[in-house]
Write an enzyme that holds these catalytic residues in place. Sequence first.
Site, PDB file in Angstrom:
ATOM      1  CD  GLU A  48      49.538  35.074  29.535  1.00  0.00           C
ATOM      2  OE1 GLU A  48      48.893  34.560  30.060  1.00  0.00           O
ATOM      3  OE2 GLU A  48      50.067  36.139  29.398  1.00  0.00           O
ATOM      4  CD1 TRP A  62      42.621  35.575  49.446  1.00  0.00           C
ATOM      5  CD2 TRP A  62      42.899  33.773  48.354  1.00  0.00           C
ATOM      6  NE1 TRP A  62      43.772  35.078  50.242  1.00  0.00           N
ATOM      7  CE2 TRP A  62      43.964  33.697  49.581  1.00  0.00           C
ATOM      8  CE3 TRP A  62      43.147  32.648  47.635  1.00  0.00           C
ATOM      9  CZ2 TRP A  62      44.778  32.568  49.953  1.00  0.00           C
ATOM     10  CZ3 TRP A  62      43.859  31.652  48.203  1.00  0.00           C
ATOM     11  CH2 TRP A  62      44.736  31.567  49.009  1.00  0.00           C
ATOM     12  CD1 TRP A  77      41.396  31.546  42.208  1.00  0.00           C
ATOM     13  CD2 TRP A  77      40.127  33.325  42.825  1.00  0.00           C
ATOM     14  NE1 TRP A  77      40.121  31.484  41.755  1.00  0.00           N
ATOM     15  CE2 TRP A  77      39.406  32.532  42.067  1.00  0.00           C
ATOM     16  CE3 TRP A  77      39.735  34.375  43.557  1.00  0.00           C
ATOM     17  CZ2 TRP A  77      38.065  32.975  42.057  1.00  0.00           C
ATOM     18  CZ3 TRP A  77      38.582  34.844  43.460  1.00  0.00           C
ATOM     19  CH2 TRP A  77      37.429  34.020  42.479  1.00  0.00           C
ATOM     20  CD1 TRP A  88      39.879  37.951  54.413  1.00  0.00           C
ATOM     21  CD2 TRP A  88      39.116  38.977  52.316  1.00  0.00           C
ATOM     22  NE1 TRP A  88      40.860  38.062  53.562  1.00  0.00           N
ATOM     23  CE2 TRP A  88      40.653  38.471  52.339  1.00  0.00           C
ATOM     24  CE3 TRP A  88      38.270  39.237  51.470  1.00  0.00           C
ATOM     25  CZ2 TRP A  88      41.343  38.699  51.181  1.00  0.00           C
ATOM     26  CZ3 TRP A  88      39.245  39.484  49.949  1.00  0.00           C
ATOM     27  CH2 TRP A  88      40.577  39.137  49.928  1.00  0.00           C
TER      28      TRP A  88
END
Length: 488
Positions: free
Chosen positions: A285, A369, A392, A316
Amino acid sequence: MPADTGAPVLLWFRRDLRLSDNPALTAAVSTGRPVVPVFIRDDEDAGDRAPGGASRWWLHGSLKALAEDLSGRGSRLILRSGNAADAIDDLLKETGAEVVFWNRRYEPWATRRDEAIKTSLKERGIEAKSFNAALLCEPWEIETKDGGPYKVFTPFWKALRGLGDPERPEAAPDGIPAPDAFPKTENLDDWKLLPEKPDWAGGLREAWTPGEKGARERLATFVDEAVMAYADKRNLPAKAGTSRLSPHLHFGEVGPRQIWHAAIAAGMSATGQPTPKGVETFLSEIAWREFSWHLLFHFPTLPEEPLRPEFSDFEWKDDDGGLKAWQQGMTGYPIVDAGMRELWATGWMHNRVRMIVASFLVKDLLVHWREGEVWFWDTLVDADLANNTASWQWVAGSGADAAPYFRVFNPVLQGEKFDPDGEYVRRWVPELKDLPANAVHAPWTAKPMELKEAGIELGRDYPHPIVDHATARKRALERYRRMKDGND
């Protein structure tokens, strides 16, 4: 510490607000010259990427802590605001400094600015040198076999892991040589980084302790209590299974080298092996953070443009009402609303929940986004340009190593899987606290008597879902299919 002879070294603090494992500070002290530490608030260069409200709150606390730590070692933190190049020029004239040291930043605007400053200084005979305090390795140090940047995490992680452990971090100096007189400084309170009316930072003050000491304490708690079980508990938002080090990392109150070696030491202490499962998962991570900065460095338009060009044609939807409901934690989907309310209250959100709320915004609501990224930028205390943007785009399907667009998180199933008892939802959506576990993630499925006993009238005490997930999923997949057909 008494000052030594020689012109001072100007030490420019940025996102490295710590004294330990600080290469620029170590280099400055090792010269034997007086050191003038300075922090320059230069929001103009950042443009629309100037820190958001939550980040400004944290910065105030971090600078205050750094000033106290420097004072304890015989030094002072000088504060200036305005154009960084001009502020450095002023300080060079005021102090007679002939050397400027700093630790690197990697945002596109920062690399351009820093290179211009370094070139200008060297042309005038001023020594200018930068160091790596923020990453395990530089973004240009890892390449594919073809000599280009990585776009997929797993091979990047293998390449990073193949480099071995990073250098061990150095301790903070015992003292810092001071000049005979420090230059003037601005007052931190005059920067008005803290909210006034309304004061929305109560939850942040309760949740966090900005500064190197707070970072050190949080790291120690994590490696002592949670790192060994990290692989099993990191996806459970109701449990203390993650490190919560991200804001400390963002402001450089702790460095990745420090975190890496602390995790390995914990693994050795517990098992005799440096990287048992929990530790290895945690290190991967940390590597995701490295990967995000690798991407941003090599693809500087990442904050504005999709990494996958075909997503420029995606349809979108303008949905101001849906966006506002999402921001306020009033979507009617409890796990989504819990995450958004945790974010507003504490400036942070559990990583698993970040993925769920992001998927809901871009796939269930079809909101771009960038709307979500900008909201996170303003409300997260760990609003990191690389991590925020790359994450994102990953959820949207337009980024590197992206989740396939057809993978649309079902917020009910995600809640039931990762918050099975509803503990997380009950904490952040208290109006649902008396619902039984089998209904807490989907209140509209509760029996009338269960709603009555819980004191809930849907539409009054808690909203009905603003979209039907099954219908929204079909709509998203249809738009994805049209985008693909249009690019074939």
